[in-house]
Design a protein around this motif. Structure first.
Motif, PDB file in Angstrom:
ATOM      1  N   ARG A  46      -1.832  -1.973  -3.678  1.00 13.95           N
ATOM      2  CA  ARG A  46      -2.914  -1.414  -2.952  1.00 13.95           C
ATOM      3  C   ARG A  46      -3.695  -2.342  -2.343  1.00 13.95           C
ATOM      4  O   ARG A  46      -3.172  -3.414  -2.516  1.00 13.95           O
ATOM      5  N   ARG A  83      -8.659   0.488   0.456  1.00 15.14           N
ATOM      6  CA  ARG A  83      -9.082   1.422  -0.415  1.00 15.14           C
ATOM      7  C   ARG A  83     -10.710   1.685  -0.463  1.00 15.14           C
ATOM      8  O   ARG A  83     -11.110   2.763  -0.958  1.00 15.14           O
ATOM      9  N   GLU A 142       0.781  -1.215   0.055  1.00 15.51           N
ATOM     10  CA  GLU A 142      -0.021   0.065  -0.180  1.00 15.51           C
ATOM     11  C   GLU A 142       0.936   1.356  -0.074  1.00 15.51           C
ATOM     12  O   GLU A 142       2.007   1.225  -0.080  1.00 15.51           O
ATOM     13  N   GLU A 146      -0.318   7.401  -3.924  1.00 15.14           N
ATOM     14  CA  GLU A 146      -0.172   7.379  -5.338  1.00 15.14           C
ATOM     15  C   GLU A 146       1.479   7.816  -5.780  1.00 15.14           C
ATOM     16  O   GLU A 146       2.007   8.630  -5.057  1.00 15.14           O
TER      17      GLU A 146
END
Length: 419
Positions: free
Chosen positions: A109, A113, A50, A53
């Motif tokens: 990820r 999320r 994770e 961005e």
């Protein structure tokens, strides 16, 4: 509110190219050896990478898998578009990613999320509900023998902005930057506070977070390799799979079944008249479900020879066959045995507007598997709470759930066996 898991990291850590190449080569050789050991012991692994961005998640994953046997791992991307996922509960897509025994799934990820979608994080009730779902999901995986490693790559706001600008300048990478990425950088402080809270509340002894400073990609990759090496090494040792939470046991006095009147009956004429009317009504209700985009799960449990198959046949005779699927549940095959026991039911969920009918079900874990000794006491005893959590998640997502137990007497069962 600040839990300071990320803000305490040393973001100035750096590593030269030559030093990195030397360190990485040795670590990657160790990973290859450890992977073979885990494969031989049939241990499944879920590795979550994770982070922000443009924090280098893809680079770190690539360095992790460089020396691994590609037959023993797969890389999944949470951000990869999946139109089907909109037709199911949020965790359906992650259950489909669960590794089989001896395999590793690297996830770019993660399920965390889900908290960033549909403004869930802004609603305290929704936020706590999803945090509990994350915990339940991970505890279920771990209790089934799947090891879970969670890595978070942290970068500064300025570093993220610089990397996003670099991606935008290059026509070959411009497509990788979304409006959501730009918004994340603009609201960096607010998102940071949310990630701090998520990391703090989901950091558990059996599924801890490892937070890595990522301003220098080489330093982050080396730290990721070391983390994975230590994790794989620890997986070689026996794991105390017993849960720290108390098991849930339902009442066992048998009063529910004893209250059933087994002498009730219908004449053949009444049966024909009633079933025809009911089947016509069910077809109307089936079309209502489809128009409204609602899904229904129907399960039949009961004694052998109780009539589950006959009841399902009468139920489906009047339905539109395009809108339902019947799943006969027998002993799990080898592929199903390589996954957690709930996996095969998550992957059989009906999509929006459809009906899934189960001839036997997930309750087999606390029925035949328990009675015949196919699972341990720890496994069947914790299954009650796991089943409750799974069903409540489906219902929260809008699924209808109807559960039938068909009861017969021992004398009637023996008579049917003889016939």
């Amino acid at each position: 509110m600040s839990f300071a898991m990320l803000e305490t990291l040393d973001m100035e850590s750096r590593l030269g190219q030559k030093e990195y190449e030397k360190e990485a080569a040795g670590l990657q050789r160790q990973l290859a050896s450890l992977q073979r050991g885990l494969r031989d012991k049939s241990i499944p692994l879920f590795v979550l990478v994770e982070g922000w961005e443009a924090s280098g998640k893809g680079f770190v994953i690539n360095e992790m898998i460089r020396s691994l046997d590609p037959r023993g791992f797969v890389v999944k991307d949470e951000a990869e578009p999946d139109p089907l996922a909109q037709l199911y509960p949020p965790f359906w897509r992650f259950w489909r990613m669960v590794p089989e025994r001896g395999k590793i799934v690297f996830l770019n990820r993660s399920w965390y999320r889900e908290l960033f979608k549909d403004n869930r994080a802004s609603d305290p009730t929704e936020k706590e509900r999803f945090l509990k779902r994350f915990s339940d999901f991970e505890e279920n995986l771990i209790s089934e023998g799947i090891r879970v490693l969670k890595i978070f790559l942290h970068i500064s706001q300025d570093e993220q902005k610089k990397r996003i600008k670099s991606l935008l300048k290059n026509p070959s990478t411009r497509w990788r930057v979304s409006e959501r990425d730009l918004e994340e950088n603009r609201n960096f402080r607010k998102v940071l506070e949310l990630w701090e809270e998520i990391l703090h509340k989901s950091d558990t002894p059996r599924a801890p977070w490892v937070c890595i400073p990522g301003n220098d990609p080489r330093f982050a990759a080396k730290a990721g390799l070391e983390t994975l090496r230590d994790f794989l090494d620890s997986c070689q040792n026996p794991w105390p799979f017993s849960s720290g939470s108390p098991f849930f046991f339902p009442g066992t006095d048998g009063s529910i079944l004893q209250r059933i009147d087994l002498d009730r009956s219908l004449s053949p004429e009444e049966y024909v008249e009633k079933i025809k009317n009911l089947q016509e009504l069910l077809l109307e209700r089936q079309y209502d479900l489809y128009r409204k985009g609602k899904s229904l799960i129907v399960l039949f449990e009961g004694w052998d020879a109780a009539g589950k198959g006959g009841a399902i046949k009468r139920l489906t005779q009047g339905l539109d066959p395009r809108g339902y699927v019947v799943h006969p549940i027998g002993a799990p095959n080898e592929w199903e045995k390589a996954h957690p026991y709930l996996w095969r039911f998550w992957t059989r969920l009906p999509s929006r507007g459809h009906i899934g009918i189960f001839d036997r079900s997930w309750y087999g874990r606390v029925l035949v598997e328990r009675v015949e000794g196919y699972c341990s006491e720890a496994e069947w005893s914790r299954a009650y709470s796991e089943i409750n959590n799974m069903e409540s998640e489906w219902i929260e997502h809008g699924y209808g759930l109807v559960k039938f137990w068909i009861q017969i007497s021992p004398e009637e069962q023996l008579k049917r066996f003889r016939e």
